[in-house]
Design an enzyme around this catalytic site. Structure first.
Site, PDB file in Angstrom:
ATOM      1  N   LYS A 229     -21.295 -20.919  -0.538  1.00 10.09           N
ATOM      2  CA  LYS A 229     -20.786 -19.638  -0.097  1.00 10.09           C
ATOM      3  C   LYS A 229     -19.710 -20.116   0.999  1.00 10.09           C
ATOM      4  CE  LYS A 229     -20.987 -16.813   3.208  1.00 10.09           C
ATOM      5  NZ  LYS A 229     -19.827 -16.348   3.483  1.00 10.09           N
ATOM      6  N   GLU A 305     -26.006 -27.456  10.803  1.00 11.63           N
ATOM      7  CA  GLU A 305     -25.156 -27.994  11.880  1.00 11.63           C
ATOM      8  C   GLU A 305     -24.278 -26.948  12.637  1.00 11.63           C
ATOM      9  OE1 GLU A 305     -25.037 -31.258  11.766  1.00 11.63           O
ATOM     10  OE2 GLU A 305     -25.841 -31.708   9.669  1.00 11.63           O
ATOM     11  N   CYS A 339     -16.213 -28.184  16.239  1.00 11.79           N
ATOM     12  CA  CYS A 339     -17.533 -28.016  16.532  1.00 11.79           C
ATOM     13  C   CYS A 339     -17.897 -29.274  17.644  1.00 11.79           C
ATOM     14  CB  CYS A 339     -18.715 -27.981  15.558  1.00 11.79           C
ATOM     15  SG  CYS A 339     -18.277 -29.516  14.491  1.00 11.79           S
ATOM     16  N   GLU A 438     -19.484 -22.074  24.133  1.00  8.45           N
ATOM     17  CA  GLU A 438     -18.472 -22.841  23.202  1.00  8.45           C
ATOM     18  C   GLU A 438     -17.374 -21.692  23.097  1.00  8.45           C
ATOM     19  OE1 GLU A 438     -19.638 -22.911  18.953  1.00  8.45           O
ATOM     20  OE2 GLU A 438     -18.921 -24.894  19.009  1.00  8.45           O
TER      21      GLU A 438
HETATM   22  P1  NAD Z   1     -20.288 -18.352  11.537  1.00  7.26           P
HETATM   23  O1  NAD Z   1     -21.606 -18.857  11.904  1.00  7.26           O
HETATM   24  O2  NAD Z   1     -19.871 -17.163  12.022  1.00  7.26           O
HETATM   25  O3  NAD Z   1     -20.252 -18.672   9.981  1.00  7.26           O
HETATM   26  C1  NAD Z   1     -20.352 -19.554   8.969  1.00  7.26           C
HETATM   27  C2  NAD Z   1     -20.864 -18.995   7.843  1.00  7.26           C
HETATM   28  O4  NAD Z   1     -22.033 -18.342   7.866  1.00  7.26           O
HETATM   29  C3  NAD Z   1     -19.844 -18.185   7.360  1.00  7.26           C
HETATM   30  O5  NAD Z   1     -19.818 -18.625   5.850  1.00  7.26           O
HETATM   31  C4  NAD Z   1     -20.527 -16.713   7.416  1.00  7.26           C
HETATM   32  O6  NAD Z   1     -19.745 -16.058   6.284  1.00  7.26           O
HETATM   33  C5  NAD Z   1     -22.024 -17.241   7.166  1.00  7.26           C
HETATM   34  N1  NAD Z   1     -22.468 -16.127   7.796  1.00  7.26           N
HETATM   35  C6  NAD Z   1     -22.304 -15.257   8.948  1.00  7.26           C
HETATM   36  N2  NAD Z   1     -23.511 -14.521   9.017  1.00  7.26           N
HETATM   37  C7  NAD Z   1     -24.519 -14.890   8.054  1.00  7.26           C
HETATM   38  C8  NAD Z   1     -25.966 -14.411   7.891  1.00  7.26           C
HETATM   39  N3  NAD Z   1     -26.360 -13.302   8.656  1.00  7.26           N
HETATM   40  N4  NAD Z   1     -26.526 -14.841   6.938  1.00  7.26           N
HETATM   41  C9  NAD Z   1     -25.895 -15.766   6.179  1.00  7.26           C
HETATM   42  N5  NAD Z   1     -24.743 -16.176   6.433  1.00  7.26           N
HETATM   43  C10 NAD Z   1     -23.798 -16.085   7.334  1.00  7.26           C
HETATM   44  O7  NAD Z   1     -19.623 -19.589  12.247  1.00  7.26           O
HETATM   45  P2  NAD Z   1     -18.012 -19.733  11.915  1.00  7.26           P
HETATM   46  O8  NAD Z   1     -17.465 -18.654  13.133  1.00  7.26           O
HETATM   47  O9  NAD Z   1     -17.440 -19.426  10.494  1.00  7.26           O
HETATM   48  O10 NAD Z   1     -17.641 -21.180  12.384  1.00  7.26           O
HETATM   49  C11 NAD Z   1     -17.610 -21.516  13.766  1.00  7.26           C
HETATM   50  C12 NAD Z   1     -18.792 -22.280  14.272  1.00  7.26           C
HETATM   51  O11 NAD Z   1     -19.233 -23.366  13.144  1.00  7.26           O
HETATM   52  C13 NAD Z   1     -18.751 -22.713  15.507  1.00  7.26           C
HETATM   53  O12 NAD Z   1     -19.923 -22.358  16.356  1.00  7.26           O
HETATM   54  C14 NAD Z   1     -18.517 -24.472  15.363  1.00  7.26           C
HETATM   55  O13 NAD Z   1     -19.076 -25.107  16.716  1.00  7.26           O
HETATM   56  C15 NAD Z   1     -19.734 -24.300  14.209  1.00  7.26           C
HETATM   57  N6  NAD Z   1     -19.436 -25.748  13.350  1.00  7.26           N
HETATM   58  C16 NAD Z   1     -20.428 -26.668  13.518  1.00  7.26           C
HETATM   59  C17 NAD Z   1     -19.997 -27.818  12.724  1.00  7.26           C
HETATM   60  C18 NAD Z   1     -21.194 -28.932  12.783  1.00  7.26           C
HETATM   61  O14 NAD Z   1     -21.191 -29.602  11.887  1.00  7.26           O
HETATM   62  N7  NAD Z   1     -21.887 -28.978  14.006  1.00  7.26           N
HETATM   63  C19 NAD Z   1     -18.791 -28.023  12.016  1.00  7.26           C
HETATM   64  C20 NAD Z   1     -18.157 -26.977  12.208  1.00  7.26           C
HETATM   65  C21 NAD Z   1     -18.091 -25.865  12.636  1.00  7.26           C
END
Ligand code: NAD
Ligand code: MN
Length: 534
Positions: A229, A305, A339, A438
């Site tokens: 997804k 992650e 991230c 963040e």
């Molecule tokens: P997000 O958590 O809002 O969304 C990530 C994914 O989760 C999306 O596909 C979203 O549709 C899905 N999602 C949202 N709510 C959900 C739920 N209730 N159940 C299941 N899936 C759900 O994050 P974002 O805004 O897309 O990305 C930014 C974040 O990702 C930042 O906090 C960043 O630090 C983190 N990030 C971490 C890494 C790592 O490897 N540690 C790498 C890149 C980004």
């Protein structure tokens, strides 16, 4: 080539076959960007022509076919740099998810992939990597348009990194041996790894293709069926590569791609009783929810992650020139939507003022611009929501009494996009919100320190533990500090170092799983003991 350093940049700059480069590393692209060199031999006009002709596949991929959402729903996908529409993408819901899970389960149980020999799986993965490489320009362009990433980054880092990840994971799978335990002479203890079964992979918008490859490489190579997804606003490369996987010989049902909303369809996957594992990259609050969903459903394995607030510690004896350039790159690469961004710059007091001047100077290389122009180093924020969040944090930094450089004006307004220029706050105390939370935008917090112990305490005073770096010419100083810093990936005299050969993931609230390297296979397999009495 295993480490990001000036040599790597040299290599890439002088390499005529850009996509053959095996560096899975943002730093090379970023350094190159800072140096004002292009990562692509196509011009802005050529990329634009290609974009005008681009045919975008916008349907889900289920059981080996591109299909519309069951109820015909779509969600419009925009280019964040211009606000122009790219495609109406299938917006999958619960019915689509259930169908995809059933197909993935059937494929897994049939053994068509899960019981295929490692050598045969290797061959498919390597063919897939080759097809990704053959279509590298198209993938880079798609990712640039969908995410608003400069074409330099997608051609220099995201796409070659993803190709290498898929190829490396495929190549690894027929070279991993299993174990025989040291038992007594009349018994044999076999310790084997078997695939989890059906795995859901949920990925974010900031590095869609890279994070997808980090999940799909080891998950598929291990023999699982995977339901991917993508983030709802960045689904395009995920959709495209699924068709290429089929072309490479991946059996139907083994890889399903479901574009759609996280809060409903994503949550449905996370609570599904017939999904065995969940691998996630995204924010810390959603990662916490996924663990709850697992507990409420079938205790599926969850590997997260998550976010970060990574420390970048500069001692007075460092190569300050190099450290200043890297400090700007560490925070401003990808518009700070990274991230592992080095968002807390922790600087020894004796060089503080001079070093801040150097970072302000280095930040000039990170002015945003046209993402189709190979000279551009920084693109827009992903969407209005993220733009507003970053603006709010800039106001918070002001109200916390910090001194601010940059960020007064909206720049490049004629683009209609969501551009911000680099912002540097000085006079920051680590307890301030600007140092603890963040931001996910180009906002750097500079924090002074007097002693080594103080630097260590500041660095570790965070709920996160994802990335970081230490700059010092005194190797025993650097390593003694490195030993104390509780993060998953730490650079010594570099930032964003590392490639596919080393694990990547977080301590503390930055997560628990590990992407990349041979260790990533642990997240997609169960350890099984078979005890044999002779
Ligand atoms: P997000 O958590 O809002 O969304 C990530 C994914 O989760 C999306 O596909 C979203 O549709 C899905 N999602 C949202 N709510 C959900 C739920 N209730 N159940 C299941 N899936 C759900 O994050 P974002 O805004 O897309 O990305 C930014 C974040 O990702 C930042 O906090 C960043 O630090 C983190 N990030 C971490 C890494 C790592 O490897 N540690 C790498 C890149 C980004
Ligand atoms: Mn998009």
């Amino acid at each position: 080539m295993h480490y990001a350093n000036d040599l790597d940049v040299e290599y890439i700059l002088h390499s005529s076959i850009l996509y053959r480069d095996d560096n899975n590393n943002a730093i090379a692209a970023a350094y190159t960007a800072a140096m004002g060199e292009a990562m692509t031999d196509k011009t802005k006009a050529q990329w634009q022509t290609m974009a005008d002709k681009l045919k975008i596949e916008a349907r889900a991929f289920i059981n080996g076919h591109y299909v519309d959402a069951h109820d015909g729903a779509t969600r419009t996908c925009y280019n964040p740099a211009t606000g122009t529409k790219l495609a109406d993408v299938a917006n999958c819901g619960i019915d689509d998810a259930d169908r995809a899970v059933q197909g993935a389960r059937d494929a897994f149980e049939s053994g068509i992939w899960s019981k295929r020999s490692p050598d045969a799986r290797r061959a498919v993965m390597v063919r897939w990597a080759q097809l990704l490489e053959d279509n590298a320009d198209e993938l880079a362009l798609l990712e640039t348009l969908d995410v608003g990433k400069p074409i330099r980054d997608t051609t220099g880092s995201d796409v070659p990194g993803a190709i290498r990840t898929i190829r490396w994971s495929g190549e690894a799978i027929d070279k991993i041996y299993e174990q025989v335990a040291p038992t007594s002479h009349d018994t044999i203890g076999l310790v084997t790894r078997i695939p989890l079964g059906v795995v859901a992979a949920i990925v974010p918008w900031n590095f869609p293709l890279s994070t997808t490859a980090w999940k799909l490489g080891p998950a598929l190579a291990s023999g699982n069926s995977v339901i991917l997804k993508p983030a709802s606003n960045t689904p395009l490369t995920a959709i495209r590569i699924a068709g290429l996987a089929k072309e490479a010989g991946l059996p139907d049902g083994v890889l399903q791609v479901l574009p759609g909303p996280g809060s409903s369809m994503g949550a449905h996957l996370a609570t599904h009783m017939d999904i065995d594992g969940l691998t996630f990259t995204g924010s810390t609050p959603i990662g916490k929810k996924l663990l709850e969903y697992s507990g409420q459903s079938n205790l599926k394995r969850v590997f997260n992650e998550l976010g970060g607030k990574s420390p970048n510690i500069v001692f007075a004896d460092a190569d300050l020139e190099k450290a200043a350039e890297a400090a700007a790159m560490a925070c401003f690469y990808n518009g700070g939507q990274t991230c592992t961004a080095g968002t807390r710059l922790i600087v020894e007091e004796s060089i503080h003022d001079r070093f801040v001047d150097m970072v302000i100077e280095a930040a000039k290389a990170w002015q945003p611009g046209d993402i189709m122009d190979p000279a551009t180093a920084m693109g827009p924020m992903i969407d209005q929501g993220q733009y507003d969040t970053v603006k709010d944090y800039i106001a918070i930094g002001d109200s916390e009494g910090c001194t601010r450089y940059g960020g007064d004006s909206n720049i490049f307004p004629e683009s209609g996009g969501l551009f911000l220029e680099p912002v540097i706050f000085t006079g920051v105390d680590n307890s301030m919100r600007i140092a603890q939370e963040e931001v996910f935008g180009p906002v750097l917090a500079v924090i002074p320190f007097k002693t080594k112990e103080e630097a260590i305490n500041i660095a570790n005073d965070s709920i996160y533990g994802l990335g970081g770096a230490i700059w010092s010419r005194d190797i025993s100083n650097a390593l003694s500090v490195a030993e104390e810093i509780r993060v998953g990936t730490l650079g010594v005299n570099n930032y964003f170092g590392g490639d596919i050969t080393v694990p990547f993931g977080g301590f503390k609230q930055s997560g628990n799983g590990r992407d990349k390297s041979i260790h990533a296979f642990d997240d997609y397999t169960e350890l099984k003991t078979t005890w044999i009495e002779l």
